[in-house]
Design a protein around this motif. Structure first.
Motif, PDB file in Angstrom:
ATOM      1  N   ASP A 139      -2.441  -1.909  -4.327  1.00 32.01           N
ATOM      2  CA  ASP A 139      -3.246  -0.550  -4.392  1.00 32.01           C
ATOM      3  C   ASP A 139      -4.540  -1.167  -3.964  1.00 32.01           C
ATOM      4  O   ASP A 139      -4.994  -0.742  -5.366  1.00 32.01           O
ATOM      5  CB  ASP A 139      -2.838   0.765  -4.134  1.00 32.01           C
ATOM      6  N   ASN A 140      -4.411  -2.807  -4.172  1.00 32.10           N
ATOM      7  CA  ASN A 140      -5.583  -3.394  -4.495  1.00 32.10           C
ATOM      8  C   ASN A 140      -6.115  -3.424  -5.876  1.00 32.10           C
ATOM      9  O   ASN A 140      -7.373  -4.094  -6.490  1.00 32.10           O
ATOM     10  CB  ASN A 140      -7.251  -2.590  -4.134  1.00 32.10           C
ATOM     11  N   LYS A 195       1.166  -1.359   0.173  1.00 33.86           N
ATOM     12  CA  LYS A 195       0.091   0.051   0.017  1.00 33.86           C
ATOM     13  C   LYS A 195       1.218   1.139   0.412  1.00 33.86           C
ATOM     14  O   LYS A 195       1.936   0.927   0.708  1.00 33.86           O
ATOM     15  CB  LYS A 195      -0.731   0.009   1.362  1.00 33.86           C
ATOM     16  N   THR A 196       0.387   2.152  -0.763  1.00 35.52           N
ATOM     17  CA  THR A 196       1.336   3.710  -0.682  1.00 35.52           C
ATOM     18  C   THR A 196       1.004   4.552   0.332  1.00 35.52           C
ATOM     19  O   THR A 196      -0.329   4.336   0.616  1.00 35.52           O
ATOM     20  CB  THR A 196       1.172   4.022  -2.202  1.00 35.52           C
ATOM     21  N   LEU A 212       5.921   2.718  -0.203  1.00 34.30           N
ATOM     22  CA  LEU A 212       5.161   1.640   0.537  1.00 34.30           C
ATOM     23  C   LEU A 212       5.594   1.028   1.926  1.00 34.30           C
ATOM     24  O   LEU A 212       6.568   1.345   2.484  1.00 34.30           O
ATOM     25  CB  LEU A 212       5.697   0.956  -0.701  1.00 34.30           C
TER      26      LEU A 212
END
Length: 624
Positions: free
Chosen positions: A169-170, A47-48, A53
């Motif tokens: 991010d998904n 995730k950012t 990250l």
């Protein structure tokens, strides 16, 4: 090796793949022989955040892989020393696999990214690498993989892959989605053809061994078939220098790609096993420029192999494919390459190459001749499996019964319709019969019954005779004038005469009939001893079926004396007269044949002897 034929196939494959990216040409299907297999995927979630990250281990996922989706895992086999080209590898030793992935492959990838402008991808892989360097994280994932591996079935343990997936991010990303991986795959398809073992072997402005044209660059390690090991000094020419290996087998860049695609296509779609022996089929056309017919043959053979491997309606047999090829027209021919592969180096040793076999030859070998000989009454209900009777029918497995050690030589002789020595045949028959006989005396395990072995030998003889591969007296006709006594006897001479008449290819001379009938007489004696003594002491005189003409004469005389002791001098008088006519009068010919031929026909008579009893006389005796 049929390099040009394989390259021709590669050209067709390349044309078919024209809409694909260059890197996709070099991705391999990990288990091409399977319609579906499992890929064990370690899933990381990234995730950012403001500082960059974050990385966490999400789970381990077992995904189904097929020909439709294998490319996303970006698998390409590497060397035994350096591991596979990308992170994707075959599942197995968890400690070794996972350690190689972290210590070697991640480091190599990050070093390559440091020289590249792919900042985003560098950040992804650097973040995951730092996560794995933490002992607790490494141990947790390794333990999860170990537990997952232990839970797999034996089949899945032997045929599963290991790969990575990233949820950024998904958004799911597999290895093939990363540009750096795409670059590695493309380079592996070109650079590795000249660079291996820290050596670069590359020629300039020389003739390609495949297209025979002068090309600016010739690669030294471009052959997709590893015929020999070149990772050790002394294994290549050029004064033992690996740098000069290109001189052994120079292949230009264009041909190397087509060669690899052709090889992959053949391995994935046109390879299999023929009674335990690995082989691949390389289609060709009579005219090398007949591309239309080659394409038709390539696709047709692919369909046949696919039906054989994955079809639900076809009962898979070792020769099913050959029977299907037999139904095709002769617009193409096949080169059949039989080989053995070193499991460590993957170098292949060619055992046999059969060239230009047309479908009509398959039809003769696998359909027409077997159908002609399978109807013989001797093969009806000859096999018993779990108390159920089955007919003995011809297949190459019957031949392999006798040619286990020389199967390649036999395949060549049969496919190429080459003459086979009858003496060699008798030798093979007796080797199997004697081995099984000795095992029966000492082993409690399964041993094929001699009666079945004799029937297989009979079937083998008929098959080879029908193909014209062994000599025999096709005009033989029994000329005996022995009269059947009006008084019913316990031995049915007419049954024996009918057997000789129905098997003139098998018993094609008087002396063979004579030896066969001596075997029958001994069987009758053994039956008498079993009834009277509960055992068969006379069997010791048969010397484990290692007989000579002198020994057979002695056995005949002693068998007559023993029968006289049990049942009187005139017992089986009709059979004795028959033996005198065929055996005694031809004893000079018996002395001229080999011991293996003599022993074989004696054992055949011994095994078939019980079928010549007069059942009516037996029933009348029981009533009285």
């Amino acid at each position: 090796m049929q390099d040009k034929a394989i390259v021709q196939i590669g050209k067709l494959v390349l044309k078919e793949m024209s809409n694909k990216e260059s890197y996709q040409l070099f991705i391999q299907n990990m288990f091409p022989e399977k319609a579906n297999y499992k890929m064990i995927v370690v899933v990381f979630e990234l995730k950012t955040i403001e500082s960059g990250l974050t990385c966490s281990f999400k789970n381990i996922d077992a995904q189904n892989v097929s020909t439709e989706n294998f490319q996303k895992y970006a698998y390409r086999k590497g060397s035994a020393r350096g591991g596979d080209i990308t992170f994707t590898t075959k599942f197995g030793d968890i400690e070794k696999k996972f350690r190689t992935l972290v210590d070697n492959q991640f480091k190599t990838l990050i070093n390559r990214l440091a020289l590249n402008s792919l900042a985003k991808e560098q950040q992804v892989f650097q973040t995951v690498y730092q996560y794995l360097l933490q002992d607790a994280n490494y141990a947790n994932i390794k333990n999860e993989l170990s537990h997952f591996y232990d839970s797999l079935s034996k089949e899945n343990k032997n045929a599963s892959g290991l790969s990575l997936m990233f949820i950024i991010d998904n958004e799911e990303k597999y290895l093939a989605d990363f540009e750096i991986v795409q670059q590695i795959l493309t380079l592996s398809g070109t650079e590795e053809k000249s660079e291996k073992y820290d050596v670069k072997s590359e020629g300039v402005d020389a003739i390609c061994s495949v297209c025979l044209q002068k090309k600016p660059t010739l690669h030294g390690f471009a052959s997709p078939f590893k015929y020999a090991t070149v990772d050790k000094p002394g294994m290549v020419s050029g004064f033992f220098k690996q740098v000069n290996n290109w001189r052994n087998y120079p292949i230009c860049t264009d041909c190397s790609l087509e060669f690899e695609l052709g090889r992959n296509y053949i391995v994935n779609n046109l390879s299999g096993y023929f009674y335990g022996n690995a082989y691949c089929a390389i289609p060709k056309t009579v005219l090398s420029k007949d591309i239309k017919s080659l394409e038709r043959a390539r696709l047709r053979l692919k369909d046949l192999y696919s039906d054989l491997k994955f079809g639900q309606k076809i009962k898979v047999k070792e020769d099913s494919l050959q029977k299907m090829i037999a139904m095709e027209e002769d617009y193409f021919n096949l080169n059949l390459l039989f080989y053995e592969e070193n499991p460590t180096t993957k170098a292949i040793k060619i055992k046999l190459l059969l060239e230009e076999i047309v479908p009509s030859r398959f039809r003769k070998l696998f359909v027409d001749v077997p159908e002609k000989i399978n109807e013989h009454p001797l093969y009806k209900e000859a096999i018993t499996i779990k108390k159920e009777k089955f007919d003995l029918i011809f297949n190459f497995g019957v031949l392999k019964t006798f040619f286990e050690k020389d199967f390649y030589d036999l395949i060549q002789k049969v496919f190429m319709l080459q003459h086979i020595s009858k003496e060699a045949l008798y030798t093979k028959f007796m080797e199997v019969i004697r081995t099984n006989y000795n095992r029966m005396q000492t082993s409690d395990g399964y041993v094929e019954m001699t009666n079945l072995t004799i029937r297989k030998a009979h079937l083998t003889t008929c098959y080879l005779q029908e193909l014209g591969l062994i000599d025999y007296n096709s005009n033989y006709t029994s000329m005996d004038t022995i009269e059947q006594n009006e008084k019913k006897q316990s031995f049915d001479l007419e049954k024996l005469r009918n057997f000789v008449s129905e098997n003139q290819g098998f018993l094609d001379s008087d002396y063979k009939v004579g030896i066969f009938s001596v075997g029958i007489l001994v069987r009758l004696l053994l039956n008498i001893q079993q009834v009277n003594l509960g055992n068969t002491p006379f069997e010791k005189k048969l010397r484990g079926y290692n007989l000579s003409a002198e020994l057979l004469q002695s056995i005949y005389v002693e068998a007559l004396n023993k029968i006289s002791q049990y049942q009187g001098f005139y017992a089986y008088s009709n059979l004795r007269e028959f033996i005198d006519h065929y055996f005694i009068l031809n004893i000079h010919l018996v002395h001229k044949i080999s011991n293996n031929e003599l022993s074989f026909y004696f054992v055949a008579g011994l095994e078939f002897g019980n079928q010549f009893k007069n059942i009516e006389v037996k029933e009348e005796l029981q009533k009285s």
